[in-house]
Enzyme design. Sequence first.
Site, PDB file in Angstrom:
ATOM      1  N   ASP A 115       1.707  -3.690  -9.750  1.00  0.00           N
ATOM      2  CA  ASP A 115       1.410  -4.995 -10.345  1.00  0.00           C
ATOM      3  C   ASP A 115       1.696  -5.029 -11.850  1.00  0.00           C
ATOM      4  OD1 ASP A 115       0.562  -5.371  -7.788  1.00  0.00           O
ATOM      5  OD2 ASP A 115      -1.568  -5.493  -8.253  1.00  0.00           O
TER       6      ASP A 115
ATOM      7  N   GLY B 117      -7.917 -13.915  -7.339  1.00  0.00           N
ATOM      8  CA  GLY B 117      -8.315 -13.435  -6.012  1.00  0.00           C
ATOM      9  C   GLY B 117      -7.339 -13.838  -4.924  1.00  0.00           C
TER      10      GLY B 117
ATOM     11  N   HIS C 145       0.834  -1.214   0.000  1.00  0.00           N
ATOM     12  CA  HIS C 145       0.000   0.000   0.000  1.00  0.00           C
ATOM     13  C   HIS C 145       0.867   1.262   0.000  1.00  0.00           C
ATOM     14  CE1 HIS C 145      -3.967  -1.876   0.227  1.00  0.00           C
ATOM     15  NE2 HIS C 145      -3.382  -2.811   0.949  1.00  0.00           N
TER      16      HIS C 145
ATOM     17  N   SER D 227      -3.443 -11.604 -10.421  1.00  0.00           N
ATOM     18  CA  SER D 227      -3.986 -12.204 -11.646  1.00  0.00           C
ATOM     19  C   SER D 227      -4.529 -11.116 -12.573  1.00  0.00           C
ATOM     20  CB  SER D 227      -5.083 -13.211 -11.306  1.00  0.00           C
ATOM     21  OG  SER D 227      -6.097 -12.594 -10.540  1.00  0.00           O
TER      22      SER D 227
HETATM   23  C1  GLA Z   1      -3.121  -4.213  -5.100  1.00  0.00           C
HETATM   24  C2  GLA Z   1      -2.924  -3.041  -6.079  1.00  0.00           C
HETATM   25  C3  GLA Z   1      -1.482  -2.535  -6.027  1.00  0.00           C
HETATM   26  C4  GLA Z   1      -1.030  -2.262  -4.602  1.00  0.00           C
HETATM   27  C5  GLA Z   1      -1.361  -3.435  -3.676  1.00  0.00           C
HETATM   28  C6  GLA Z   1      -1.076  -3.131  -2.240  1.00  0.00           C
HETATM   29  O1  GLA Z   1      -2.365  -5.301  -5.536  1.00  0.00           O
HETATM   30  O2  GLA Z   1      -3.242  -3.424  -7.398  1.00  0.00           O
HETATM   31  O3  GLA Z   1      -1.365  -1.378  -6.841  1.00  0.00           O
HETATM   32  O4  GLA Z   1      -1.608  -1.072  -4.121  1.00  0.00           O
HETATM   33  O5  GLA Z   1      -2.716  -3.836  -3.794  1.00  0.00           O
HETATM   34  O6  GLA Z   1       0.268  -2.940  -2.009  1.00  0.00           O
END
Ligand code: GLA
Length: 388
Positions: free
Chosen positions: A166, A118, A30, A123
């Site tokens: 991600d 999930g 986060h 994914s």
């Molecule tokens: C999800 C979001 C990411 C990131 C994480 C927490 O995976 O897609 O951008 O904020 O939560 O670190």
Amino acid sequence: MIERFRQIFGQAEGVRVFRAPGRVNIIGEHTDYNLGFVLPMALDLATYVAAAPSGGRNVRIYSEHRNEMREFEVDGLAERKPEQHWTDYPIGVAQELIRAGHALGPADLLIRSTVPEGSGLSSSAALEVSSALAFLNGRAMDPLELALLCQRAERNFVGMPCGIMDQYISVFGREHAAVEIDCRSLGRRYVPLPHSAAFVAVNTMVKHELSGSAYRDRVRECAAAVEILKQQYPGVESLRDVSPEQFEPAARLLPPVVARRARHVVTEDARVNRFVEAGEAGELARMGKLMLESHRSLQHDYEVSCEELDFLVDAALGMEGVFGARMTGGGFGGCTVTLLRRAAVAGFIEGITRAYEAKFHLTPRTYECRPSAGAGECKNFEKIPALS
Ligand code: GLA
């Protein structure tokens, strides 16, 4: 996969296969939408899209896992609205590609994925990036632009105000290394991990309903913290700009919940930097301690953990060869990641599986995390796993 393509679409002329990996985030949770630091690695769990241009006027997309085919008119793609359906990911990407000036033609796409949905192993980004490559079908795109375009698809079309982690790691992953990403400059540093260390992800097999709305709440709470902190420290544009030393004296200016959210982010950024240093020095015990601190901060200050994740972390800590553990990804279910001595992996998997089964009557899935390469076209077809 090509044979399967032929069965589904009736021909397999000119099929190309594209791959984009999922990820496990080792530390820095986060922090990405606060423009701070993260340290994920790309996994050998990945989404594969086999694609070929077709006649007619439609894009056909088949998901092997759902055994579902959907068909969309190419001319209508730019105007489509989200449907709260898995096709929102490829269609959102198609819209962003069109917006960026890439003409899309009729095509057939077959999707196969080994990234559990999930599970907090990303994914969604794996599907976005592999779909983008499939729509581009070999046309070149700058890799950073590819990651940003897929993030825009998730934010604008799917409606999740996610950070860049991600999509970025899915594009820029590398074998044998984690990637420290500076989510403001979008620069990266490849961080080799100590050879004697292993990382195992353990899947709670649950995803609590709260995850989407709580994510949006956290994004808003962090923005609220910035608004107040910038009055104290002009020049602060995101929580990335606040050091733990600056934060503490200013914390009393924030409403208590907002202060806890901000404290997590500010301390987590510092932990990523310390973790990278510890990794470079091969200090597994210090790395493990930082992972545990990260988990406690997510559990108590950021409040995105859950009973199942806390159990897996606490149970792991007592096991042979374990240095530390934490939840990974957005939270409210999904996976933990545990750092342990390589020689202890088999015993740990056995022990944690038994402990979780006894407590929750659910069998957790476990994955030994091997850093793998980022997205691209698959040239070595033997490497594509069969659908299990
Ligand atoms: C999800 C979001 C990411 C990131 C994480 C927490 O995976 O897609 O951008 O904020 O939560 O670190």
